[in-house]
Design a protein around this motif. Structure first.
Motif, mmCIF file in Angstrom:
data_model
loop_
_atom_site.group_PDB
_atom_site.id
_atom_site.type_symbol
_atom_site.label_atom_id
_atom_site.label_comp_id
_atom_site.label_asym_id
_atom_site.label_seq_id
_atom_site.Cartn_x
_atom_site.Cartn_y
_atom_site.Cartn_z
ATOM 1 N N ALA A 281 0.812 -1.218 0.000
ATOM 2 C CA ALA A 281 0.000 0.000 0.000
ATOM 3 C C ALA A 281 0.842 1.263 0.000
ATOM 4 O O ALA A 281 0.287 2.358 -0.097
ATOM 5 N N GLN A 282 2.181 1.149 0.109
ATOM 6 C CA GLN A 282 3.028 2.339 0.107
ATOM 7 C C GLN A 282 3.078 2.935 -1.293
ATOM 8 O O GLN A 282 3.253 2.228 -2.278
ATOM 9 N N SER A 283 2.909 4.245 -1.356
ATOM 10 C CA SER A 283 2.909 4.924 -2.637
ATOM 11 C C SER A 283 4.319 5.400 -2.975
ATOM 12 O O SER A 283 5.141 5.687 -2.087
ATOM 13 N N VAL A 284 4.610 5.461 -4.281
ATOM 14 C CA VAL A 284 5.915 5.941 -4.722
ATOM 15 C C VAL A 284 6.022 7.461 -4.607
ATOM 16 O O VAL A 284 7.111 8.019 -4.768
ATOM 17 N N MET A 285 4.895 8.116 -4.304
ATOM 18 C CA MET A 285 4.879 9.572 -4.179
ATOM 19 C C MET A 285 5.381 10.048 -2.826
ATOM 20 O O MET A 285 5.633 11.230 -2.638
ATOM 21 N N GLY A 286 5.560 9.109 -1.904
ATOM 22 C CA GLY A 286 6.055 9.484 -0.592
ATOM 23 C C GLY A 286 5.590 8.485 0.449
ATOM 24 O O GLY A 286 4.662 7.688 0.230
ATOM 25 N N SER A 287 6.289 8.523 1.610
ATOM 26 C CA SER A 287 5.949 7.566 2.669
ATOM 27 C C SER A 287 4.631 7.916 3.356
ATOM 28 O O SER A 287 4.025 7.056 3.993
ATOM 29 N N HIS A 288 4.233 9.182 3.246
ATOM 30 C CA HIS A 288 2.989 9.595 3.892
ATOM 31 C C HIS A 288 1.771 9.331 3.022
ATOM 32 O O HIS A 288 0.656 9.613 3.450
ATOM 33 N N ARG A 289 1.964 8.768 1.816
ATOM 34 C CA ARG A 289 0.850 8.464 0.936
ATOM 35 C C ARG A 289 0.714 6.957 0.790
ATOM 36 O O ARG A 289 1.694 6.206 0.897
ATOM 37 N N VAL A 290 -0.548 6.519 0.521
ATOM 38 C CA VAL A 290 -0.827 5.094 0.375
ATOM 39 C C VAL A 290 -1.666 4.902 -0.879
ATOM 40 O O VAL A 290 -2.297 5.830 -1.387
ATOM 41 N N ILE A 291 -1.676 3.658 -1.328
ATOM 42 C CA ILE A 291 -2.517 3.262 -2.445
ATOM 43 C C ILE A 291 -3.852 2.799 -1.852
ATOM 44 O O ILE A 291 -3.909 1.801 -1.129
ATOM 45 N N THR A 292 -4.873 3.522 -2.139
ATOM 46 C CA THR A 292 -6.165 3.243 -1.484
ATOM 47 C C THR A 292 -6.736 1.890 -1.867
ATOM 48 O O THR A 292 -7.432 1.261 -1.070
ATOM 49 N N SER A 293 -6.449 1.401 -3.075
ATOM 50 C CA SER A 293 -7.009 0.107 -3.484
ATOM 51 C C SER A 293 -6.316 -1.061 -2.797
ATOM 52 O O SER A 293 -6.879 -2.147 -2.720
ATOM 53 N N SER A 294 -5.090 -0.836 -2.283
ATOM 54 C CA SER A 294 -4.340 -1.910 -1.608
ATOM 55 C C SER A 294 -4.163 -1.670 -0.122
ATOM 56 O O SER A 294 -3.588 -2.503 0.564
ATOM 57 N N TRP A 295 -4.662 -0.552 0.386
ATOM 58 C CA TRP A 295 -4.432 -0.228 1.816
ATOM 59 C C TRP A 295 -5.444 -0.958 2.679
ATOM 60 O O TRP A 295 -6.645 -0.895 2.449
ATOM 61 N N LYS A 296 -5.006 -1.680 3.674
ATOM 62 C CA LYS A 296 -5.899 -2.460 4.548
ATOM 63 C C LYS A 296 -6.191 -1.773 5.861
ATOM 64 O O LYS A 296 -6.912 -2.330 6.699
ATOM 65 N N GLY A 297 -5.674 -0.619 6.050
ATOM 66 C CA GLY A 297 -5.960 0.090 7.293
ATOM 67 C C GLY A 297 -4.684 0.478 8.022
ATOM 68 O O GLY A 297 -3.561 0.140 7.628
ATOM 69 N N MET A 298 -4.838 1.197 9.113
ATOM 70 C CA MET A 298 -3.685 1.656 9.896
ATOM 71 C C MET A 298 -3.138 0.525 10.735
ATOM 72 O O MET A 298 -3.851 -0.399 11.138
ATOM 73 N N THR A 299 -1.862 0.643 11.011
ATOM 74 C CA THR A 299 -1.202 -0.345 11.857
ATOM 75 C C THR A 299 -1.522 -0.077 13.317
ATOM 76 O O THR A 299 -2.144 0.930 13.674
ATOM 77 N N ARG A 300 -1.101 -0.983 14.185
ATOM 78 C CA ARG A 300 -1.351 -0.830 15.617
ATOM 79 C C ARG A 300 -0.667 0.413 16.158
ATOM 80 O O ARG A 300 -1.240 1.137 17.003
ATOM 81 N N ALA A 301 0.542 0.678 15.668
ATOM 82 C CA ALA A 301 1.256 1.873 16.142
ATOM 83 C C ALA A 301 0.530 3.152 15.726
ATOM 84 O O ALA A 301 0.397 4.103 16.515
ATOM 85 N N GLN A 302 0.041 3.136 14.488
ATOM 86 C CA GLN A 302 -0.698 4.315 14.030
ATOM 87 C C GLN A 302 -1.991 4.496 14.832
ATOM 88 O O GLN A 302 -2.362 5.616 15.194
ATOM 89 N N LEU A 303 -2.664 3.355 15.110
ATOM 90 C CA LEU A 303 -3.882 3.441 15.926
ATOM 91 C C LEU A 303 -3.578 3.953 17.322
ATOM 92 O O LEU A 303 -4.320 4.777 17.889
#
Length: 400
Positions: A281-303
């Motif tokens: 889900a990591q986007s090539v545009m930056g670490s703060h961006r994700v691919i919405t079609s492959s992103w499964k949600g936030m990690t435990r640390a992010q939560l």
């Protein structure tokens, strides 16, 4: 004895008073006198407008109050008329009910008489009576003859068929006839008494029925009122029940919608498309961006970071609410102090008004005594001559 030394001496004695201030005081006095004169003129004009108004002088009544009383009287008459119309409507209604009940009673009595006549025709026929064999007009035709023929087996060899002028059972027949007449007369007397008793009982029943109809009319009126009240209560209960049912349906619909949303969210979270590796889900545009079609949600640390931020926001909100509460309390305290200061100022103002009123009363008392003394002086010293007709001609020329 005081000696006048001129204005210079006063200026030297009072160096704080300048010439400008002295002239200013004189100007204020002139302005005050002019205001007093102007107020007196205005009062004079108002007095003249009242005195020379022929309508108020001749009528001497409050026209507006009379108009208001007329309007109130019209409203009372209209209310009384509506009340009378309502009573008339109720009277007509009760008369109709009484007529309906009377007609129903007539129909019921007619049906009862019809049923009685049918019972008589069915169960009390003349041939069913006990003494019918005596009063049967066809008894002679129904009875067996004395003999059928000369060889009638009922007649023996020595039997004689007939003797002229002989009737062996004449006395028994007369006695039987008397008894029958006596029984018939007794039956007629008892039937007459029974009819009189029945008529008296029918009159009593009519009186009771009339009283019952009146009571039934009152009872119907009361039942109608209770029915109206019960209907109103039932309508209110139905409306409340319907409102509760609608609220319950809305709540159930909202609950179903929430359940459907939660189910959809759970299905999306647990679907295969969202259970992939988070690295995809990591986007090539930056670490703060994700691919919405492959992103499964936030990690435990992010939560945990989000929850920590939410907890800090809650503490900040509590701190802000506490500050607002303290600020409101301070405002309330300041308002209470201001109210107390206002009450003290009102008390001081009331005390000052009482003192001023007391001084004014003393001044009015002294003025009244002076006027009384002046009046006594005028009555005893000045007005000693009798007024002439020319004296009265000078009145009614002005408002004074």
């Amino acid at each position: 004895m005081a000696v006048w030394k001129g204005p210079l001496s006063y200026i030297q004695a009072y160096p704080s008073i300048t010439g400008a201030e002295m002239y200013k005081v004189d100007i204020q006095a002139d302005t005050k006198d002019a205001a007093v004169i102007e107020a007196r003129r205005n009062r004079e004009k108002q007095r003249q407008s009242r005195i020379f108004n022929a309508r108020y002088c001749k009528m001497g009544v409050d026209v507006e109050s009379l108009k208001r009383q007329v309007e109130e009287r019209k409203l009372r008459d209209e209310a009384e008329k509506q009340r009378s119309e309502a009573f008339d409507a109720y009277r007509v209604r009760y008369d109709k009910i009484a007529q309906m009940l009377e007609e129903e009673e007539c129909q019921r009595r007619k049906q009862l008489n019809q049923a009685m006549v049918e019972f008589w025709e069915r169960e009390q026929q003349p041939f069913m009576r006990r003494e019918w064999d005596i009063h049967d007009p066809d008894a002679a035709r129904k009875d067996f003859p004395a003999r059928v023929s000369d060889d009638d087996p009922r007649c023996g060899p020595s039997s004689m068929q007939r003797f002229d002028g002989e009737d062996v059972n004449a006395q028994a027949k007369i006695k039987l006839q008397k008894e029958l007449n006596k029984l018939t007369l007794g039956h007629q007397i008892s039937q007459r008494e029974k009819d009189l008793n029945d008529q008296k009982y029918a009159d009593i029943l009519d009186d009771k029925k009339r009283i019952e109809l009146d009571l039934r009319a009152l009872e119907l009126t009361r039942l109608e009122e209770e029915c109206r009240k019960a209907k109103a209560m039932a309508v209110a209960d139905f409306n409340r029940a319907q409102a509760a049912e609608i609220a319950e349906q809305q709540r159930l619909a909202h609950q179903r919608e929430q359940d459907d949303n939660f189910t959809e969210i759970h299905n999306h979270l647990t679907s295969n498309i969202l259970m992939e590796s988070p690295d995809l889900a990591q986007s090539v545009m930056g670490s703060h961006r994700v691919i919405t079609s492959s992103w499964k949600g936030m990690t435990r640390a992010q939560l945990e970071a989000v929850q920590k931020t939410q907890a800090e926001q809650c503490k900040e909100n509590q701190r802000l609410r506490e500050e607002e509460r303290q600020r409101d309390a301070e405002w309330d305290r300041q308002r209470h102090l201001a109210d107390r200061a206002a009450m003290e100022m009102d008390a001081q103002e009331q005390n000052f008004r009482q003192q001023l009123r007391k001084g004014l009363d003393d001044y009015n008392r002294e003025l009244a005594e002076a006027q009384k003394a002046n009046l006594q002086y005028l009555e005893k010293e000045v007005y000693t001559n009798t007024p002439t007709a020319h004296y009265y001609l000078q009145f009614n020329t002005s408002s004074r």
